[in-house]
Design a protein around this motif. Sequence first.
Motif, PDB file in Angstrom:
ATOM      1  N   VAL A  11       0.808  -1.070  -0.078  1.00 20.23           N
ATOM      2  CA  VAL A  11      -0.052  -0.042  -0.029  1.00 20.23           C
ATOM      3  C   VAL A  11       1.016   1.224   0.011  1.00 20.23           C
ATOM      4  O   VAL A  11       0.669   2.148  -0.766  1.00 20.23           O
ATOM      5  N   ILE A  12       1.895   1.428   0.791  1.00 20.24           N
ATOM      6  CA  ILE A  12       2.776   2.379   0.805  1.00 20.24           C
ATOM      7  C   ILE A  12       3.542   2.572  -0.521  1.00 20.24           C
ATOM      8  O   ILE A  12       3.796   3.910  -1.079  1.00 20.24           O
ATOM      9  N   GLU A  13       4.047   1.312  -1.170  1.00 21.37           N
ATOM     10  CA  GLU A  13       4.577   1.698  -2.547  1.00 21.37           C
ATOM     11  C   GLU A  13       3.664   2.115  -3.553  1.00 21.37           C
ATOM     12  O   GLU A  13       3.895   3.033  -4.248  1.00 21.37           O
ATOM     13  N   GLN A  22       8.430  10.058  -2.331  1.00 20.75           N
ATOM     14  CA  GLN A  22       9.245   8.958  -1.916  1.00 20.75           C
ATOM     15  C   GLN A  22       8.989   8.805  -0.219  1.00 20.75           C
ATOM     16  O   GLN A  22       8.732   7.623   0.159  1.00 20.75           O
ATOM     17  N   TYR A  23       8.616   9.977   0.350  1.00 22.11           N
ATOM     18  CA  TYR A  23       8.548   9.895   1.884  1.00 22.11           C
ATOM     19  C   TYR A  23       7.220  10.528   2.054  1.00 22.11           C
ATOM     20  O   TYR A  23       7.081  11.610   2.458  1.00 22.11           O
ATOM     21  N   ASN A  24       6.200   9.640   1.828  1.00 21.12           N
ATOM     22  CA  ASN A  24       4.831  10.169   1.767  1.00 21.12           C
ATOM     23  C   ASN A  24       4.048   9.529   3.295  1.00 21.12           C
ATOM     24  O   ASN A  24       3.042  10.133   3.309  1.00 21.12           O
ATOM     25  N   VAL A  25       4.534   8.912   4.132  1.00 23.33           N
ATOM     26  CA  VAL A  25       3.929   8.310   5.196  1.00 23.33           C
ATOM     27  C   VAL A  25       3.993   9.038   6.232  1.00 23.33           C
ATOM     28  O   VAL A  25       5.266   9.418   6.816  1.00 23.33           O
ATOM     29  N   LEU A  26       2.778   9.814   6.684  1.00 25.48           N
ATOM     30  CA  LEU A  26       2.721  10.448   7.903  1.00 25.48           C
ATOM     31  C   LEU A  26       2.705   9.628   9.364  1.00 25.48           C
ATOM     32  O   LEU A  26       3.328  10.033  10.022  1.00 25.48           O
ATOM     33  N   ARG A  28       2.511   5.609  10.250  1.00 26.60           N
ATOM     34  CA  ARG A  28       2.438   4.121   9.633  1.00 26.60           C
ATOM     35  C   ARG A  28       1.470   3.207  10.598  1.00 26.60           C
ATOM     36  O   ARG A  28       0.662   2.475  10.150  1.00 26.60           O
ATOM     37  N   THR A  29       1.279   3.647  11.902  1.00 32.93           N
ATOM     38  CA  THR A  29       0.164   3.150  12.872  1.00 32.93           C
ATOM     39  C   THR A  29      -1.179   3.389  12.392  1.00 32.93           C
ATOM     40  O   THR A  29      -1.902   2.187  12.618  1.00 32.93           O
ATOM     41  N   LYS A  30      -1.433   4.367  12.122  1.00 39.44           N
ATOM     42  CA  LYS A  30      -2.607   4.694  11.657  1.00 39.44           C
ATOM     43  C   LYS A  30      -3.166   3.886  10.522  1.00 39.44           C
ATOM     44  O   LYS A  30      -4.210   3.310  10.191  1.00 39.44           O
ATOM     45  N   LEU A  31      -2.002   3.811   9.353  1.00 39.06           N
ATOM     46  CA  LEU A  31      -1.958   2.865   8.172  1.00 39.06           C
ATOM     47  C   LEU A  31      -2.478   1.472   8.497  1.00 39.06           C
ATOM     48  O   LEU A  31      -3.341   0.897   7.971  1.00 39.06           O
ATOM     49  N   GLU A  32      -1.684   1.002   9.477  1.00 37.41           N
ATOM     50  CA  GLU A  32      -1.720  -0.258   9.756  1.00 37.41           C
ATOM     51  C   GLU A  32      -3.263  -0.516  10.529  1.00 37.41           C
ATOM     52  O   GLU A  32      -3.853  -1.396  10.151  1.00 37.41           O
ATOM     53  N   GLY A  33      -3.734   0.244  11.366  1.00 37.46           N
ATOM     54  CA  GLY A  33      -4.913   0.223  11.930  1.00 37.46           C
ATOM     55  C   GLY A  33      -6.113   0.217  10.979  1.00 37.46           C
ATOM     56  O   GLY A  33      -6.952  -0.860  10.907  1.00 37.46           O
ATOM     57  N   ALA A  34      -5.951   1.119   9.968  1.00 39.40           N
ATOM     58  CA  ALA A  34      -7.060   1.023   8.991  1.00 39.40           C
ATOM     59  C   ALA A  34      -6.840  -0.106   8.128  1.00 39.40           C
ATOM     60  O   ALA A  34      -7.979  -0.844   7.734  1.00 39.40           O
ATOM     61  N   LEU A  35      -5.819  -0.830   7.934  1.00 36.20           N
ATOM     62  CA  LEU A  35      -5.642  -1.944   6.978  1.00 36.20           C
ATOM     63  C   LEU A  35      -6.215  -3.164   7.840  1.00 36.20           C
ATOM     64  O   LEU A  35      -6.654  -4.220   7.261  1.00 36.20           O
ATOM     65  N   ALA A  36      -6.232  -2.995   8.975  1.00 31.94           N
ATOM     66  CA  ALA A  36      -6.393  -4.269   9.918  1.00 31.94           C
ATOM     67  C   ALA A  36      -7.874  -4.222  10.382  1.00 31.94           C
ATOM     68  O   ALA A  36      -8.619  -5.369  10.810  1.00 31.94           O
ATOM     69  N   THR A  37      -8.651  -3.167  10.197  1.00 28.68           N
ATOM     70  CA  THR A  37      -9.919  -2.873  10.736  1.00 28.68           C
ATOM     71  C   THR A  37     -11.052  -3.817   9.984  1.00 28.68           C
ATOM     72  O   THR A  37     -11.907  -4.521  10.722  1.00 28.68           O
ATOM     73  N   PRO A  38     -11.002  -4.324   8.678  1.00 33.63           N
ATOM     74  CA  PRO A  38     -11.953  -5.092   8.111  1.00 33.63           C
ATOM     75  C   PRO A  38     -11.918  -6.548   8.610  1.00 33.63           C
ATOM     76  O   PRO A  38     -12.845  -7.450   8.500  1.00 33.63           O
ATOM     77  N   LEU A  39     -10.795  -6.901   9.228  1.00 32.13           N
ATOM     78  CA  LEU A  39     -10.676  -8.211   9.795  1.00 32.13           C
ATOM     79  C   LEU A  39     -10.788  -8.191  11.285  1.00 32.13           C
ATOM     80  O   LEU A  39     -10.339  -9.442  11.932  1.00 32.13           O
ATOM     81  N   GLN A  40     -11.364  -7.602  11.884  1.00 27.26           N
ATOM     82  CA  GLN A  40     -11.468  -7.631  13.379  1.00 27.26           C
ATOM     83  C   GLN A  40     -12.465  -8.640  13.575  1.00 27.26           C
ATOM     84  O   GLN A  40     -13.379  -8.901  12.754  1.00 27.26           O
ATOM     85  N   PHE A  68      -1.264   9.312   4.815  1.00 26.77           N
ATOM     86  CA  PHE A  68      -0.103   9.714   3.941  1.00 26.77           C
ATOM     87  C   PHE A  68      -0.303  11.167   3.741  1.00 26.77           C
ATOM     88  O   PHE A  68      -1.249  11.780   4.071  1.00 26.77           O
ATOM     89  N   LEU A  69       1.003  11.690   3.552  1.00 23.36           N
ATOM     90  CA  LEU A  69       1.097  13.346   3.443  1.00 23.36           C
ATOM     91  C   LEU A  69       0.019  13.819   2.316  1.00 23.36           C
ATOM     92  O   LEU A  69      -0.516  14.915   2.358  1.00 23.36           O
ATOM     93  N   ASP A  70       0.147  13.097   1.118  1.00 18.80           N
ATOM     94  CA  ASP A  70      -0.628  13.575  -0.144  1.00 18.80           C
ATOM     95  C   ASP A  70      -1.742  12.652  -0.578  1.00 18.80           C
ATOM     96  O   ASP A  70      -2.178  12.632  -1.593  1.00 18.80           O
TER      97      ASP A  70
END
Length: 75
Positions: A11-13, A22-26, A28-40, A68-70
Amino acid sequence: MNEYCLDVEEVIELNRRLVKNQYNVLDRTKLEGALATPLQTFDGKYLIDSPLGQTAVLIDHLANAHAFLDGNKRP
């Protein structure tokens, strides 16, 4: 079972390629949480059992996580 519905690094790539930054992740913890939510789960069962519902939750959480920054520009 994978702990994320999509691979975090992929997803980051994908975001890097789309916004050409190249450096767009603000956050990572929020991203991981969002990606894990559907599998709770609770008691061994998915909280959201339909694929369409899981997709909707994923999109909602990715958009609202602002990981993400942008990634969430407004027109």
